[in-house]
Design an enzyme around this catalytic site. Structure first.
Site, short mmCIF file in Angstrom:
data_model
loop_
_atom_site.label_atom_id
_atom_site.label_comp_id
_atom_site.label_asym_id
_atom_site.label_seq_id
_atom_site.Cartn_x
_atom_site.Cartn_y
_atom_site.Cartn_z
N HIS A 176 -7.30 -0.24 6.60
CA HIS A 176 -6.85 -1.62 6.82
C HIS A 176 -6.88 -2.01 8.31
O HIS A 176 -7.23 -3.14 8.64
CB HIS A 176 -5.46 -1.82 6.21
CG HIS A 176 -5.47 -1.76 4.71
ND1 HIS A 176 -6.20 -2.63 3.94
CD2 HIS A 176 -4.88 -0.90 3.84
CE1 HIS A 176 -6.04 -2.33 2.66
NE2 HIS A 176 -5.24 -1.28 2.56
N SER A 181 0.81 -1.21 0.00
CA SER A 181 0.00 0.00 0.00
C SER A 181 0.84 1.26 0.00
O SER A 181 1.95 1.29 0.56
CB SER A 181 -0.89 0.03 1.26
OG SER A 181 -1.69 -1.12 1.33
#
Lengths: 437, 437, 437, 437
Positions: free
Chosen positions: C375, C299
């Site tokens: 997340h 990410s």
């Protein structure tokens, strides 16, 4: 997962099961010898499951051979699995002595080459249909230098004609909602007017276009042949207006122009697939778009330039007068097509020469130009020869920029076709008639 | 509308277009003569579109003939479109003189009967595949009384074997989410253990059952062959426990019992379709249901009662001892199966006689019992003969209530198959071995 | 034609029928006034068919307004169709006097704004769902400068949350067999790591990749959110190894790397769609590919560079020591990342600063970094910060080349999630723990 | 596997994952108390995955409660998760003091009952939509004896109206190629004119019939409402000619008769689904079958006999003259309908009474007869009352054998609808006008 792949996977599983049985250690020698031995086993073998594993083995091993090995292998198969001329002679002699139905059946059975049996078994392998089509592509490539392979090709052609029976083909509309994997092949297989990239393709699939392809159920992601259509106002004579400019969605289109027809599978050459395609697509468009009243192609004239240059180089030509020859020689000059004056002089005799080429230059009593032969055979009419129909470099060099419209007039298509088949009459329009005068 | 029908409709449309051309007034005489003339036209005709219209005309007109007319027609086609024995003799003679590849090709081309060409063209008609399959069904019905039609049937068999190549078949799971139109045919075609009605069918498609069928892309709504499977605990020997009782969803099933296999199309008799089916379905179940460890059939023994009664009526039997014969005679008594004492006496010798029948009574060196032959040929093992396996009236009269399990042991299926093919060895279980002692 | 479009066409037809009734001449004034009048009619109208025609009219006329007109129109709707504060006061007063269920129901009914009714009717128009999503996109654009529109956006958000209930969403695998029209949108909507062209896309859909998207049944050709996955050997820390190099089909992949998650519809901002996506895809991959054992993201860290530069410019930073600051200042030098020595010095303090940024810089008690918040909220663990994880110019400028792996450990995902929800605990790996020391 | 089920399975998997987290041991007490505790957890819980597992747990546990337990549970939820009247009072008081948009938003948020939140979360469970629809069916059953549940039903109705927005419904053609699992439900749900068995069903799906149903994407195998149509020559007045006789495929049909409309889901009562159905189907038939020019229902008159007998028992009737009453009394005689003379006398006054019943007997200013109200509301015209339109025992007892045609005249449907909505005008034909004189 679609049903076809589901089936394919199952075939694979069965082949896996069968594989355990094949004792691969038994085979010795070079890879082609090895493969030949497998083939012998495949056709002698009476089993089903092991046969399937063998078929897969044969198909896989063939696919990784080098071209030289493939030739060696095909030559061997052709020879060793061809008909046994001596044995057949014995049976044929019996038949000649007593030409009964019973003896004929025996003769028929003996005459069947093992090659056919081999191909019929190979096609059962996972992706077997694709493998056979590829094998034929290889074979066609070897034919010219190895004419003895023609016998084998006859076997394959007979089988493929049966397997690709028109009754089994499936017509699919190709548009922007089609799977990318198939569209990618459309880009790849387009050979008449190149599709440069995905944007180019998208243009050809917009609302004022249609594209249709034939598929075979066992080759489900592989187009066999496809046709591209533009919906235009009137019968367009310029390919650039269709493929080069920005696509103008034309709500008032009254004409369907078939501007590109492509055979996709080289391995299916001479297997008749296209005969139905145009007529089927005509029906399909007619039912979807009642506003479309006319159907015409916009076709290239491959071979015209070569032929004309050859005629011009001869002392005498039965198709060109001396006066015309003088003018036509201009085509030998550089960039003649950029010169308005030259063009003006050339136009009339060049179009006339082209009409002569399409209608009167024959081979086996049919037009020598394959595109013309195809459309006349389908019942189309030679409608118009278009000056500067294709101004691309390729168009100039192939046919001095000329392109042709073959008209599919639904009312005359059958009588044209009949007249063509019965006595070779070629259907032409008034325009063409006046060109020839 | 599914793609297949879409294609079919298009074929219909093209045929419509072609029809305008056919001058139906030209034909005179009786309907079979008329039809024959159409057929002659169909095979001589070089055209495509008119050919399609003709094909449809031939298919339609054939379908409305009476059985007597069909016979007349087929006899005529057989004769008139069969091979020309004299012409072939000429070419065969040339070949005998000079047995070259070139002469062989000529011979091959001459030998092809017009009948094949006729069928190959008929199949292009709308619903042509169905029409050809129906025609063969008619033909098979006429064969016994008109053996000369066998030549024509050989042509059809060759073509159908190619068209129904296993590589083209599609396996589909049949369940309660299947179209009613197909389920209706499953009810109709089930011939081994009748499906009484839709509730009965639903039971056979519940969670503890499986049903799979093969389809051909050109006959998409017509199952060709299907198999019904019950998921049971252990190898069941009683068909009533599967089809008569309330279906008990058995989450602990570890065995797949193939209790009914049905060929659906009489017109495809002797075209090999079933060889792959069981193995394919075994793979499919194995991948869906890892808990299933054993695969077995529960099969009928057609012909056993007839054979046994005949053996009992003979003076001597090579399969039955005098002592056994005395006991076995009980089967001639009425309602013997309702009498526990008689049953007790019968059981052992009857099962032994059955084992002998299945294993030792042969025709052309293969088991005379067609079900046994099929499963041995597939690599199965004769696993068990079940006393009172089928207590229905039909079961009693056909095989004195006995039923058989043929075991498909994945590890031995190939070696069994090989042993069977190579030297006719029949695979049997220990149980069967002890029965025979 | 798929069923959705079939339905859409029908809706269109009914709207056509209804249209005849609407007397468009009755409407006067500017296009926004006109549209407002139509809207008033739409919500007052009790009819169904005319209502549908009106809905279509409203949707169509709104879509062709200029942005300025749209703003005017939305402001008017917001005001005029908002709740009637005075009327509600009356009903609220009654309720306050007698707080019964009956009076509450009356209050509830009065409180419903006409705006909701308007949107609920507009969505019935052909393509109404798309129209409402677009309208919200417009609305969100106007919010900042026109905060009074927030009331209207609350209405829309409530409705969209109900209409886009996760139970209605459909997960589809995106691969090279997906329709080109959808793939085109994937290219367009990919915002994390640009897809340059179709070849680039094809690479991302190859055998060692997966891509999944959520769709809504009424927006069938519009992906709502999609995730791209690479199957790698171990937890990759470099995005370039995934997107820049030639794709290496890695048969031994044991890890699924989620390297790009994209929301496609700006009009659905803050409507929760993504919460399920990753977990659903994890399950899907787990069932398809048993060899995949680990699931992690790769990410970006948007905002890190901005934050750090700001911290460095402050006198004191609670996250950075003086010593670290001295080194970290290197990031202000040009091309520091090409200088091995500088990199060597920077690595440790930069990674530590990043860990601090992700874990300790908060807003409303949640991580300020939106990717981290997403997340952690899903139950993932901050697993690793990767030095030179993204060496592109964008990567260097956004986060000094750092990228992050968030690990989805199936065994801990729920307890992480719970700890996060209950008391804001952020799950971190040992590696991260040691970085922070 | 279809995509819907695929999605469902995934939801199930995620729920499985979440389940590990829920500590079921924590819960104590009776099953309804247990369930209530789970519900409290479900709406308080901020998590997603665990929430999904909880949702599934709630749905599953509710489904196995006894009816008594369900009632107890629903009463508890209604009470405990209903709005907090005192809290709302506080917020309402604030609003009354200062009726601003800000205070309104707070009021709106407070007013939302926890019940809605509960249902909105339950619907996310696997098969959640089905579960909510079933729960509402239970709830509706309890309403009469427990009117306090109406508040909860209002919540559910609001949610279901949003979730079953007409824009989300999918129209499907039901025919003999439809899945058996859906056809089985058509048989089950047909309540107007019973379908006896599968043969009966097949008749209703033949070429001279049509059947269409609405589906919701989240309830994909469950028809919501369906209509059966017969294609007849002229406007048929006899239901027996449609359902009892052998179906005659009528190639010359020019009229579509809607002879049965059925709501399938009791749990969706009062959720508007049917309004679009007839008009949508009219459009669909019009586009498929251009030969169909007229659209009419053949409808029952539930309640007519009850009403008439009641009128006859009264001293005075505003709808029936003394003279008519004398004749109408015949309907009290046994088997009057088998007596030609009685029928002859009855016909005129009975038809007139029926016209009066349909047009003039009202409730809330609308026709009391629900079928009439439905069709008038759709814009249909009362076209004809058919003597002996339904000669079955049910038809005689329900409406003395009368049946009604409501005509859907495409040209007048909207103006009829408008006149009905605006001022309650009922559209009637000349025939009906003359009956009333």
């Amino acid at each position: 997962m679609n049903i076809g792949r589901f089936a394919q996977n199952l075939v694979d599983s069965i082949a896996d099961a069968g594989e355990k049985f094949i004792d691969l250690k038994m085979f010795r020698g070079s890879s082609t010898q090895f493969l030949l031995q497998l083939c012998t086993d495949l056709i002698s073998h009476k089993g089903v499951a092991s046969g399937l594993a063998l078929a897969r083995e044969v198909v896989n091993r063939y696919s990784v051979l080098s071209m030289a090995e493939k030739l060696t292998f095909l030559m061997e198969v052709n020879k060793k699995m061809g008909p046994n001329l001596e044995e057949i002679k014995v049976v044929a002699t019996k038949y000649v002595k007593e030409p009964s139905e019973g003896n004929l059946e025996k003769l028929t059975q003996n005459i069947q080459s093992c090659r056919r049996k081999l191909f019929s078994r190979m096609i059962m392998a996972p992706n077997g249909t694709q493998a056979i089509v590829s094998l034929r592509e290889d074979l066609l490539g070897f034919l010219q230098t190895n004419p003895e392979l023609r016998a084998m090709d006859n076997d394959l052609k007979t089988l493929l004609t049966s397997w690709f029976n028109p009754g089994f083909l499936i017509l699919k509309k190709i548009d922007w909602d089609t799977e990318a994997s198939i569209l990618e092949k459309i880009i790849e297989y387009e050979a008449v007017h190149d599709i440069g990239n995905w944007n180019d393709l998208k243009k050809r699939l917009m609302a004022d276009r249609r594209c249709f392809a034939y598929f075979h159920p066992s080759l489900e992601d592989e187009p066999l042949i496809f046709v591209e259509v533009a919906l235009t106002k009137g019968i367009t004579g310029s390919i650039q207006s269709i493929i080069s400019e920005d696509s103008n969605i034309n709500d008032e289109g009254n004409t369907a122009i078939f501007y590109s027809i492509n055979n996709c599978q080289r391995g299916l050459r001479k297997i008749p697939l296209g005969n139905f395609l145009i007529k089927t697509v005509v029906k399909e468009i007619a039912s979807e778009l009642p506003a479309i009243k006319k159907y015409s192609t916009l076709s290239p004239i491959p071979g015209f330039a070569v032929w004309l240059l050859n005629e011009l180089s001869k002392q005498n030509s039965e198709f060109i007068s001396e006066k015309e020859r003088e003018i036509l020689k201009i085509v030998n000059e550089k960039n003649w097509h950029a010169d308005t004056k030259k063009c003006k002089r050339l136009k009339k005799p060049l179009v006339k020469a082209c009409a002569n080429y399409l209608l009167n230059v024959k081979k086996f009593e049919k037009p020598i130009n394959s595109v013309a032969k195809f459309h006349f055979g389908n019942g189309a009419q030679l409608y118009r020869i278009n000056w500067m129909g294709n101004t691309s470099a390729h168009g100039i060099s192939e046919s001095f920029g000329l392109m042709v419209n073959y008209l599919y007039d639904l009312k005359q298509i059958e009588s044209n076709h009949e007249a063509y088949v019965q006595d070779g009459t070629l259907a032409i329009s008034k325009t063409i008639r006046s060109v020839l005068k």
